[in-house]
Design a protein around this motif. Structure first.
Motif, PDB file in Angstrom:
ATOM      1  N   ARG A  59      -0.573  -3.677   3.150  1.00  0.00           N
ATOM      2  CA  ARG A  59      -0.070  -2.650   2.260  1.00  0.00           C
ATOM      3  C   ARG A  59       1.345  -2.967   1.818  1.00  0.00           C
ATOM      4  O   ARG A  59       2.312  -2.517   2.400  1.00  0.00           O
ATOM      5  N   SER A  60       1.448  -3.769   0.784  1.00  0.00           N
ATOM      6  CA  SER A  60       2.733  -4.011   0.167  1.00  0.00           C
ATOM      7  C   SER A  60       3.112  -2.761  -0.606  1.00  0.00           C
ATOM      8  O   SER A  60       2.281  -1.914  -0.899  1.00  0.00           O
ATOM      9  N   ARG A  61       4.319  -2.696  -0.980  1.00  0.00           N
ATOM     10  CA  ARG A  61       4.778  -1.581  -1.806  1.00  0.00           C
ATOM     11  C   ARG A  61       5.329  -2.150  -3.099  1.00  0.00           C
ATOM     12  O   ARG A  61       6.089  -3.115  -3.100  1.00  0.00           O
ATOM     13  N   GLY A  62       4.905  -1.536  -4.193  1.00  0.00           N
ATOM     14  CA  GLY A  62       5.385  -1.947  -5.495  1.00  0.00           C
ATOM     15  C   GLY A  62       6.794  -1.445  -5.719  1.00  0.00           C
ATOM     16  O   GLY A  62       7.386  -0.759  -4.883  1.00  0.00           O
ATOM     17  N   SER A  63       7.338  -1.766  -6.883  1.00  0.00           N
ATOM     18  CA  SER A  63       8.707  -1.375  -7.204  1.00  0.00           C
ATOM     19  C   SER A  63       8.875   0.141  -7.231  1.00  0.00           C
ATOM     20  O   SER A  63       9.965   0.643  -7.027  1.00  0.00           O
ATOM     21  N   ASN A  64       7.783   0.873  -7.476  1.00  0.00           N
ATOM     22  CA  ASN A  64       7.866   2.326  -7.505  1.00  0.00           C
ATOM     23  C   ASN A  64       7.440   2.953  -6.176  1.00  0.00           C
ATOM     24  O   ASN A  64       7.285   4.157  -6.088  1.00  0.00           O
ATOM     25  N   GLY A  65       7.241   2.150  -5.148  1.00  0.00           N
ATOM     26  CA  GLY A  65       6.910   2.637  -3.821  1.00  0.00           C
ATOM     27  C   GLY A  65       5.437   2.896  -3.576  1.00  0.00           C
ATOM     28  O   GLY A  65       5.057   3.300  -2.489  1.00  0.00           O
ATOM     29  N   GLU A  66       4.580   2.667  -4.580  1.00  0.00           N
ATOM     30  CA  GLU A  66       3.148   2.882  -4.398  1.00  0.00           C
ATOM     31  C   GLU A  66       2.561   1.797  -3.508  1.00  0.00           C
ATOM     32  O   GLU A  66       2.975   0.651  -3.554  1.00  0.00           O
ATOM     33  N   ARG A  67       1.550   2.192  -2.744  1.00  0.00           N
ATOM     34  CA  ARG A  67       0.892   1.239  -1.842  1.00  0.00           C
ATOM     35  C   ARG A  67      -0.003   0.300  -2.625  1.00  0.00           C
ATOM     36  O   ARG A  67      -0.555   0.659  -3.651  1.00  0.00           O
ATOM     37  N   TYR A  68      -0.129  -0.907  -2.099  1.00  0.00           N
ATOM     38  CA  TYR A  68      -0.969  -1.925  -2.732  1.00  0.00           C
ATOM     39  C   TYR A  68      -1.814  -2.592  -1.669  1.00  0.00           C
ATOM     40  O   TYR A  68      -1.290  -2.929  -0.613  1.00  0.00           O
ATOM     41  N   PRO A  69      -3.056  -2.832  -1.957  1.00  0.00           N
ATOM     42  CA  PRO A  69      -3.829  -2.345  -3.091  1.00  0.00           C
ATOM     43  C   PRO A  69      -4.262  -0.897  -2.889  1.00  0.00           C
ATOM     44  O   PRO A  69      -4.335  -0.409  -1.763  1.00  0.00           O
ATOM     45  N   SER A  70      -4.558  -0.240  -3.999  1.00  0.00           N
ATOM     46  CA  SER A  70      -5.009   1.145  -3.935  1.00  0.00           C
ATOM     47  C   SER A  70      -6.402   1.198  -3.303  1.00  0.00           C
ATOM     48  O   SER A  70      -7.112   0.194  -3.240  1.00  0.00           O
ATOM     49  N   ARG A  71      -6.788   2.370  -2.888  1.00  0.00           N
ATOM     50  CA  ARG A  71      -8.130   2.547  -2.311  1.00  0.00           C
ATOM     51  C   ARG A  71      -9.210   2.157  -3.312  1.00  0.00           C
ATOM     52  O   ARG A  71     -10.217   1.556  -2.946  1.00  0.00           O
ATOM     53  N   GLU A  72      -8.991   2.530  -4.563  1.00  0.00           N
ATOM     54  CA  GLU A  72      -9.981   2.230  -5.596  1.00  0.00           C
ATOM     55  C   GLU A  72     -10.143   0.725  -5.774  1.00  0.00           C
ATOM     56  O   GLU A  72     -11.262   0.214  -5.868  1.00  0.00           O
TER      57      GLU A  72
END
Length: 103
Positions: free
Chosen positions: A6-19
């Protein structure tokens, strides 16, 4: 079973998403169940790569996420021949790299 990377993008969102994880898992499972359809897997890898791009992540984040999903699939664990398993992984890693650099 390991938790997905679970990396975090520049906006703090988790990667990759569940979808995105579900898209990738489904495509890989179908691939390994005998379909061996590169197009379907490539589509899922493009989704993974595009999400990474949107989150300003790097190619290595895509590869790490892909390899973690791969290593957890029951279909992969069922492949007893290590040479066959490695050949499949090598082929799919190439497709993953292609998806990253064609995004």
């Amino acid at each position: 079973m390991m938790a997905p990377h679970r990396s975090r993008g520049s906006n703090g969102e988790r990667y990759p998403s569940r979808e995105t994880l579900e898209i990738l898992r489904r495509a890989l499972a179908q691939y390994l169940d005998g379909g061996f359809d590169d197009d379907q897997v490539c589509g899922a890898l493009v989704v993974l790569a595009e999400e990474a791009k949107d989150k300003r992540l790097h190619a290595e984040d895509v590869l790490i996420a892909f390899k973690e999903v791969w290593s957890e699939l029951p279909e992969v664990l069922a492949i007893k021949d290590p040479v066959e398993r490695k050949a499949l992984l090598d082929h799919l890693v190439k497709l993953c790299i292609d998806a990253v650099y064609k995004r």
